[in-house]
Design a protein around this motif. Structure first.
Motif, PDB file in Angstrom:
ATOM      1  N   GLY A   1       0.605  -1.097   0.101  1.00 14.19           N
ATOM      2  CA  GLY A   1      -0.037   0.078  -0.015  1.00 14.19           C
ATOM      3  C   GLY A   1       0.795   1.025   0.093  1.00 14.19           C
TER       4      GLY A   1
ATOM      5  N   ALA B   1      -5.812  -1.026  -3.323  1.00 15.84           N
ATOM      6  CA  ALA B   1      -4.689  -0.057  -4.015  1.00 15.84           C
ATOM      7  C   ALA B   1      -4.995   0.125  -5.443  1.00 15.84           C
ATOM      8  CB  ALA B   1      -3.404  -0.615  -3.829  1.00 15.84           C
TER       9      ALA B   1
ATOM     10  N   SER C   1      -7.574   2.796  -5.689  1.00 14.08           N
ATOM     11  CA  SER C   1      -7.414   4.063  -5.399  1.00 14.08           C
ATOM     12  C   SER C   1      -6.400   4.581  -6.522  1.00 14.08           C
ATOM     13  CB  SER C   1      -6.408   3.837  -3.958  1.00 14.08           C
ATOM     14  OG  SER C   1      -7.027   3.353  -3.047  1.00 14.08           O
TER      15      SER C   1
END
Length: 476
Positions: A257, A285, A288
């Motif tokens: 991350g 992840a 994002s």
């Protein structure tokens, strides 16, 4: 499902540990449970139908039915019964339910087949195993003592079990394989093969055909994960073989991350990327990063692995950030069930038993049908040798229409794919336009670098690591 595996082994075990939330798209002990041609599209059909009852599975006539087969011809075979082994890793504590859809599919298919009379009148008994990720070797040793064959199973640590399977001469029609020696092992067939020495580049070629930017300004989303690195290296090599050069913008996500994904998004944007591919699974992840790309005003075309055909992705894309996601796959999506009878059949059967529905479940189902067709053709003389002989002759297989044509007999992958597109929470077939068809070309199958195989192959493309002189080989 998709993926090329250690390389294959290291990559596969990490990726498969995430199947419960990624690859296993949920759209939607011992137990007794009663190829298309070059440049064309191929329909989801083409199986050599076995004789049997009036029941069908998509385009495939059912291999199950009544009969008068007799004889205790082999371990696990009697006058009245055939004992097979199957299972998954559902008891893995770190990912409860891992690949559960595979065991659910096989138990459902056993019940379906027995309801028609079994195989030539012999009822099927299924020994269901839970390898729980780390117990594959123990499970295999149990199967060696009691099963006729393994059918439709999926064990993430199959590499650890392979020496025992080969040693006891236990044939398998696996649901999937992970380790290189398991993928290329003797006495092993798969409805959907992923051999270490061949790669189906159809999704890459199709992306370049549909999206010019993919062929000119594409890069890969990679991370520090060994699995993702291995997968990305193979994809990059395949891209170069078909004339695509990744831009190598220098973006490397942290597998554990990152505090912010905006810097990565800005780097892709300043590099001029207009298309992205990834072997990463859809995790927080990944989401994002896609959100960060949207935030900085970069909207590249996204073409991802089949793991992205997932409920998790659908639920995430409520704001439309992922509306440029395209997924290449050789399987018919569940959304096509009203047009593809085999997909509807799978859904109806498994849902009736309250089982878990997912793509790996369809893959296991196809494996069961492949095995059952071969076993039915052997009649009373049901031996491992006979089934292997029959399997070795199957060179076009679709599981009745569940997936694109494959070549189980030669352990060769499909040369086809179709493209799905995500819009909001819904996936739909994007190309070809006709539901149930694929884009196929024999040139899509590429030879891979032997350095990536993870095992040594003999002249028959069989792994030599555990090979013994007395393994059962096709005699036809």
């Amino acid at each position: 499902m998709t993926g090329n595996r250690i390389a294959r082994f290291a990559a596969g075990t990490v990726v498969l540990a995430m199947l419960a939330t990624a690859c296993a798209s949920e759209r939607g002990g011992s137990v007794d449970v009663s190829a298309g041609t070059n440049g064309t599209t191929a329909p989801a059909s083409g199986d050599a139908a076995a004789s049997g009852g009036e029941e069908t599975f998509g385009t495939l006539k059912s291999p199950c039915g009544k009969g008068d087969a007799k004889g205790a011809t082999e371990q696990g075979v009697t006058d009245t019964q055939i004992t097979i082994g199957f299972g998954d890793d559902r008891g893995f504590p770190a990912a409860p339910g891992l690949s559960k859809e595979m065991g659910d599919a096989i138990s459902t298919m056993i019940k379906w087949c027995n309801g028609q009379g079994g195989i030539n009148g012999r009822q099927i008994k299924g020994n269901q195993y839970d390898a729980a990720y780390m117990q594959a070797a123990t499970v295999m040793q149990k199967a060696c003592k009691q099963d006729f064959m393994l059918v439709g199973q999926g064990f993430a640590m199959d590499e650890a079990a392979e020496q025992f399977r080969v040693g006891c001469k236990l044939p398998t029609v696996a649901g999937f394989t992970v380790g290189p020696n398991a993928a290329m092992g003797p006495m092993k067939y798969e409805a959907v093969p992923y051999p270490v020495d061949q790669y189906n580049s159809s999704a890459l070629r199709l992306a370049a055909k549909l999206f010019p930017e993919f062929g000119k300004k594409v890069d890969l989303i990679v991370s520090t994960s060994p699995a993702v690195k291995t997968g990305s290296n193979k994809i990059a090599a395949a891209m170069k073989k078909i004339g695509i050069t990744p831009m190598n913008c220098g973006v490397m996500l942290n597998n554990d991350g990152d505090a912010s994904y905006v810097p990565f998004a800005e780097k892709f944007k300043s590099c001029g990327v207009e298309a992205l591919w990834t072997s990463k699974t859809p995790d927080p992840a990944s989401f994002s990063l896609l959100e960060a790309l949207d935030r900085v005003g970069s909207k590249p075309t996204l073409v991802f692995e089949a793991t992205w055909y997932s409920t998790a992705v659908s639920k995430w894309n409520t704001q439309g950030v992922g509306d440029k996601i395209h997924v290449g796959t050789i399987f018919q999506p569940f959304e096509n069930a009203d047009k593809v009878p085999a997909v509807k059949k799978y859904l109806d059967l498994v849902n009736a038993e309250h089982g878990k529905v997912a793509l790996l479940g369809m893959q296991a189902t196809s494996g069961f049908l492949l095995w059952a067709q071969a076993a039915q053709a052997c009649g009373s003389e049901l031996t491992r040798q006979c089934v292997i002989n029959k399997l070795s002759q199957v060179h076009e297989w679709t599981g009745g229409g569940l997936h694109a044509p494959t070549d189980p007999g030669a352990n060769m992958p499909s040369s086809c794919s179709l493209m799905l597109k995500l819009t909001g929470p819904k996936f739909a077939q994007f190309y070809p336009e006709n539901i149930g068809e694929y884009d196929c070309n024999k040139e899509n199958i590429l030879k891979t670098d032997p350095a990536t195989w993870g095992t040594k192959l003999n002249e028959d493309r069989v792994a030599t690591t555990f090979l013994t002189p007395d393994v059962i080989k096709p005699t036809v």
